[in-house]
Design an enzyme around this catalytic site. Structure first.
Site, PDB file in Angstrom:
ATOM      1  N   ALA A  39      69.327  -0.376 -20.382  1.00 39.60           N
ATOM      2  CA  ALA A  39      70.066  -0.987 -21.500  1.00 39.60           C
ATOM      3  C   ALA A  39      70.967   0.039 -22.182  1.00 39.60           C
ATOM      4  O   ALA A  39      72.115  -0.250 -22.530  1.00 39.60           O
ATOM      5  CB  ALA A  39      69.087  -1.581 -22.508  1.00 39.60           C
ATOM      6  N   SER A  87      83.223  -8.935  -8.509  1.00 38.38           N
ATOM      7  CA  SER A  87      82.189  -8.673  -9.517  1.00 38.38           C
ATOM      8  C   SER A  87      82.436  -9.603 -10.700  1.00 38.38           C
ATOM      9  O   SER A  87      83.359 -10.396 -10.682  1.00 38.38           O
ATOM     10  CB  SER A  87      82.280  -7.258 -10.056  1.00 38.38           C
ATOM     11  OG  SER A  87      82.259  -6.350  -9.026  1.00 38.38           O
ATOM     12  N   LYS A 120      71.902 -15.945 -14.671  1.00 37.88           N
ATOM     13  CA  LYS A 120      72.273 -14.707 -13.996  1.00 37.88           C
ATOM     14  C   LYS A 120      71.001 -14.062 -13.482  1.00 37.88           C
ATOM     15  O   LYS A 120      70.245 -13.459 -14.243  1.00 37.88           O
ATOM     16  CB  LYS A 120      73.024 -13.770 -14.933  1.00 37.88           C
ATOM     17  CG  LYS A 120      73.499 -12.525 -14.216  1.00 37.88           C
ATOM     18  CD  LYS A 120      74.559 -11.817 -15.000  1.00 37.88           C
ATOM     19  CE  LYS A 120      74.945 -10.460 -14.458  1.00 37.88           C
ATOM     20  NZ  LYS A 120      74.430  -9.996 -13.218  1.00 37.88           N
ATOM     21  N   ARG A 141      76.489  -6.889  -0.504  1.00 37.99           N
ATOM     22  CA  ARG A 141      77.802  -6.859  -1.114  1.00 37.99           C
ATOM     23  C   ARG A 141      78.583  -5.587  -0.752  1.00 37.99           C
ATOM     24  O   ARG A 141      79.795  -5.628  -0.553  1.00 37.99           O
ATOM     25  CB  ARG A 141      77.605  -6.927  -2.622  1.00 37.99           C
ATOM     26  CG  ARG A 141      78.834  -6.954  -3.399  1.00 37.99           C
ATOM     27  CD  ARG A 141      78.477  -7.250  -4.849  1.00 37.99           C
ATOM     28  NE  ARG A 141      79.676  -7.322  -5.613  1.00 37.99           N
ATOM     29  CZ  ARG A 141      80.358  -6.280  -5.993  1.00 37.99           C
ATOM     30  NH1 ARG A 141      79.927  -5.080  -5.704  1.00 37.99           N
ATOM     31  NH2 ARG A 141      81.473  -6.414  -6.647  1.00 37.99           N
ATOM     32  N   GLU A 187      71.968 -15.057  -4.599  1.00 34.77           N
ATOM     33  CA  GLU A 187      71.166 -13.928  -5.044  1.00 34.77           C
ATOM     34  C   GLU A 187      69.786 -13.973  -4.403  1.00 34.77           C
ATOM     35  O   GLU A 187      69.106 -15.007  -4.457  1.00 34.77           O
ATOM     36  CB  GLU A 187      71.023 -14.013  -6.573  1.00 34.77           C
ATOM     37  CG  GLU A 187      70.781 -12.711  -7.251  1.00 34.77           C
ATOM     38  CD  GLU A 187      72.046 -11.867  -7.429  1.00 34.77           C
ATOM     39  OE1 GLU A 187      73.152 -12.304  -7.008  1.00 34.77           O
ATOM     40  OE2 GLU A 187      71.923 -10.758  -7.981  1.00 34.77           O
ATOM     41  N   LYS A 301      81.380 -19.975 -15.652  1.00 37.61           N
ATOM     42  CA  LYS A 301      82.533 -20.021 -14.748  1.00 37.61           C
ATOM     43  C   LYS A 301      83.345 -21.271 -15.023  1.00 37.61           C
ATOM     44  O   LYS A 301      82.774 -22.336 -15.267  1.00 37.61           O
ATOM     45  CB  LYS A 301      82.063 -20.067 -13.288  1.00 37.61           C
ATOM     46  CG  LYS A 301      81.132 -18.937 -12.890  1.00 37.61           C
ATOM     47  CD  LYS A 301      80.727 -19.033 -11.428  1.00 37.61           C
ATOM     48  CE  LYS A 301      79.237 -19.241 -11.291  1.00 37.61           C
ATOM     49  NZ  LYS A 301      78.735 -19.058  -9.932  1.00 37.61           N
ATOM     50  N   CYS A 422      69.267  11.312 -59.315  1.00 35.70           N
ATOM     51  CA  CYS A 422      69.042  11.896 -60.643  1.00 35.70           C
ATOM     52  C   CYS A 422      69.135  13.424 -60.626  1.00 35.70           C
ATOM     53  O   CYS A 422      69.017  14.066 -61.660  1.00 35.70           O
ATOM     54  CB  CYS A 422      67.691  11.452 -61.196  1.00 35.70           C
ATOM     55  SG  CYS A 422      66.306  12.248 -60.343  1.00 35.70           S
ATOM     56  N   CYS A 437      61.410  12.460 -54.730  1.00 33.71           N
ATOM     57  CA  CYS A 437      61.980  12.735 -56.034  1.00 33.71           C
ATOM     58  C   CYS A 437      60.825  12.486 -57.005  1.00 33.71           C
ATOM     59  O   CYS A 437      60.364  11.355 -57.131  1.00 33.71           O
ATOM     60  CB  CYS A 437      63.144  11.788 -56.318  1.00 33.71           C
ATOM     61  SG  CYS A 437      63.586  11.834 -58.066  1.00 33.71           S
ATOM     62  N   CYS A 442      63.726   8.470 -62.616  1.00 33.78           N
ATOM     63  CA  CYS A 442      64.914   8.442 -61.748  1.00 33.78           C
ATOM     64  C   CYS A 442      65.442   7.006 -61.686  1.00 33.78           C
ATOM     65  O   CYS A 442      64.706   6.076 -61.373  1.00 33.78           O
ATOM     66  CB  CYS A 442      64.541   8.913 -60.345  1.00 33.78           C
ATOM     67  SG  CYS A 442      65.864   8.702 -59.143  1.00 33.78           S
TER      68      CYS A 442
END
Ligand code: IVH
Length: 677
Positions: A39, A87, A120, A141, A187, A301, A422, A437, A442
């Protein structure tokens, strides 16, 4: 991609992107090893593609976008594709899909078309050539023009007919099939169950498990020994009839394929609007875990072949089709700034401000960097390209810096020595990673404290979001929690954002919160380390507010799982006169009420994590229900977790629970457990 990037910046960025992508491709392709997720790599490629789209003259011959992966191996005979295998371009959001749609429409106004949508499949593309109806060549391919001849292996796939059926065809088409050539593409995939079985077998043989089903599918077909291919039980779905048999649309092509005995995906559909494409995408995203094979998006498509032909190609991909990928849990982007936020308890949290990027379906512009140690560990700097990850519902994490992409002249990041709001000196206690802090006055801390007090999980005052609280602070109407109860309608009317009706509603909502359950009251005070669970433990143990306040440290430490740290924090909180005053003022308006002890609840002694989106209740309601049933709500999954409740789109927690063998229950079962069917 930064919107204001100049061309020379783009050129430099592209050069670095190409180098980095190529490095990772080399690792995967040649060394069979990966250092970043698929990814994350896709995300880099996507950025490259977008930059190249914006400045096409910066495309170089050696750009990863110009090269096709998977060169034919010398062991297989090569075969030239009669019809080139193209592709697909890809998009990652409905906005990008819309842009794709507008692009082709501009080229062919006023053309219209339906869309064929298909899944897909995450497998290996195969081209089948039938001569006189008989399978003559099966090829991979390759580079789109020349592939590998894997006919013997393809023959072992049951889903691929060795002879096309002709009985149901019209006489004209039948003649073409019986006397001519038919090219079909699709596929080859490995079904999930077969992949799992294969890995079980690997384990039995003491061999390492396969990580990726697509690689197994590819590896199975690119086997010199067809027996191995046969043993792997691959499946095949056709997605294109590449020969013109007179079909005017792709859908008609799918029908012809089925008539010839070639399987297409039963979930494919023809739709007419982008909105229905959006729904299809969403539905498939939700169903993907239940499908028998892996998918990584949907393919869109244009259904009309003539229009598609006229639109032609850009680069290696047809204009008339695109892959709408599911957004990954990881993405890459650039850190534009690192900003320190001051929380309610004074904790300083560095937050990365990012160039906006899509992750897991939403646009992300911020990621938490947790603390200074974490920044040092990752060595994140302003200007860095980082991999971010979204696990479920919360604000994403930075998981890694891509060092190759670091610009020149960056500096390591340092925690400021004074509070950004602050300017009080920042402290870090021994053995703690968080900087604080320490100034209780603050303004940033006060503000967060007031937000917290009225928030949903605390006093839950309807109509009092951060924006309204900000306004009340600015107007000098609210300094401490009790001030909310001092508000009168006439103070509010006329303030921006607060029309008459809202002012009245707000005063009413506050009036309704004059008695509150003791645990919520304790939680609302915002004592460091006292979350909802601890607040509940205290409320159950002591019963009344007076007893909580009066408890000496030694007694606090003995309650439930409250230890010295939490006990010390509670004691320290009330040692501060300002905090004592704050409570004293509040008690003039608010009466905390004893809560029912739930020790005998159905979930007593169980720790429960909730992940994903539930349909019948919000996350907070689910947590409340668990507590009501005596269970303990926990945020992360561990071996000690009793149950993981999953809604739709569960993220990393789901995977972790599975791997740890934690009992997983869905929403319906959860409701039954709560007696809420
Ligand atoms: S149509 C012009 N339909 O995705 C190319 N491709 O990223 C037409 N793929 O090379 C491709 N499922 O291997 C199409 N339903 C589907 C698909 C599909 C998977 C693969 C195919 C293609 C790749 C592009």
């Amino acid at each position: 991609m930064k919107q204001d990037m100049t061309k020379s910046e783009a050129r430099a960025r592209l050069a670095k992107l190409r180098q980095t992508i190529d490095h990772h491709r080399y690792l995967v392709q040649v060394l069979n090893r990966s250092e970043i997720s698929e990814a994350a790599l896709d995300s880099l490629k996507h950025e490259l593609q977008q930059l190249e789209e914006r400045w096409p003259d910066l495309i170089t011959a050696d750009s990863p976008s110009q090269r096709v992966a998977g060169q034919p191996r010398p062991e297989f005979r090569k075969t030239r594709h009669r019809v080139r295998m193209w592709s697909l371009s890809d998009v990652f959001s409905i906005a990008e899909l819309q842009a794709w749609d507008e692009r082709w429409r501009k080229l062919r106004p006023p053309a219209t078309s339906d869309y064929l949508v298909d899944l897909k499949l995450d497998g290996l593309a195969i081209s089948l050539t039938y001569e006189g109806g008989l399978l003559s060549v099966g090829a991979t391919r390759g580079d789109g023009q020349i592939g590998e001849d894997v006919t013997e292996n393809v023959r072992t796939i049951e889903a691929i007919p060795l002879r096309l059926r002709v009985d149901g065809l019209s006489p004209v088409v039948r003649r073409q099939v019986e006397h001519g050539q038919v090219i079909i593409r699709g596929e080859a995939v490995m079904r999930k169950q077969d992949f799992a079985a294969l890995n079980r077998q690997q384990a039995k043989l003491g061999k390492p498990a396969f990580a990726n089903p697509r690689n197994v599918a590819a590896g199975s077909i690119r086997q010199l020994d067809p027996k191995i291919t046969a043993s792997r039980q691959l499946d095949f779905y056709a997605w294109e009839l590449a020969t013109d048999l007179g079909q005017p649309t792709l859908w008609a092509g799918y029908e012809l394929l089925r008539a010839m005995g070639v399987k297409t995906n039963p979930r494919a559909e023809v739709v007419t609007t982008l909105a229905s494409l959006g729904r299809f995408h969403q539905r498939m995203y939700e169903q993907r875990d239940k499908l028998p094979f892996w998918i990584d998006g949907v393919v869109v498509k244009l259904n009309h072949r003539q229009l598609a032909d006229e639109l032609g190609f850009v680069g290696k991909a047809p204009r008339a089709a695109t892959a709408w990928k599911f957004s990954a849990q990881q993405a890459t982007t650039v850190v534009e700034n690192i900003v320190v936020q001051v929380g309610r308890t004074g904790a300083l949290t560095p937050v990365a401000h990012l160039s906006p990027v899509q992750v897991a379906g939403t646009t992300v512009a911020r990621a938490t960097l947790h603390n200074a140690d974490e920044i040092a560990r990752l060595d994140v700097r302003v200007g860095d390209t980082v991999i971010i990850e979204k696990a479920g519902d919360i604000i994403p994490d930075v998981v890694e810096v891509i060092k190759n992409l670091r610009p020149e002249k960056t500096r390591p990041w340092r925690m400021p020595i004074t509070c950004p709001v602050c300017h009080h000196q920042v402290v870090r206690k021994k053995d703690e990673v968080i900087h604080y802090c320490p100034n209780p006055r603050c303004p940033a801390r006060r503000r967060e404290h007031l937000y917290h007090f009225v928030s949903k999980r605390a006093l839950d005052i309807a109509g009092l979001g951060p924006q309204t609280v900000d306004l009340l602070i600015e107007e000098g109407l609210v300094h401490e929690p009790a001030d909310f109860y001092r508000l009168r309608e006439q103070d509010l009317i006329g303030l921006p954002l607060l029309a008459e009706k809202r002012a009245a509603n707000l005063v009413q909502a506050l009036a309704e919160r004059r008695t509150v359950p003791l645990d919520r009251f304790i939680f609302a005070l915002g004592i460091r380390h006292v979350g909802e669970e601890t607040a509940r433990t205290l409320a159950e143990h002591f019963g009344t507010w007076e007893k909580v306040m009066a408890a000496p440290l030694a007694e606090l430490e003995r309650v439930g799982d409250i230890g010295p740290v939490v006990g010390g924090s509670i004691a320290a909180h009330f040692a501060d006169p300002q905090h004592r005053d704050e409570v004293r003022h509040l008690l003039r308006f608010v009466t905390p009420q004893r809560i029912r002890a739930t020790r005998a609840g159905l979930l007593h002694g169980k720790s429960v994590v909730v992940t994903g989106t539930l349909v019948s209740m919000t996350r907070d309601e689910a947590h409340e229900a668990i507590r009501q049933a005596g269970g303990k709500v926990v945020k992360s999954v561990s071996k000690k977790t009793s149950y993981l409740v999953i809604g739709s789109e569960p993220g990393a927690k789901f995977e972790r629970a599975k791997s740890l063998g934690v009992t997983i229950i869905d929403e319906a079962k959860f409701r039954r457990m709560l007696g809420r069917t």
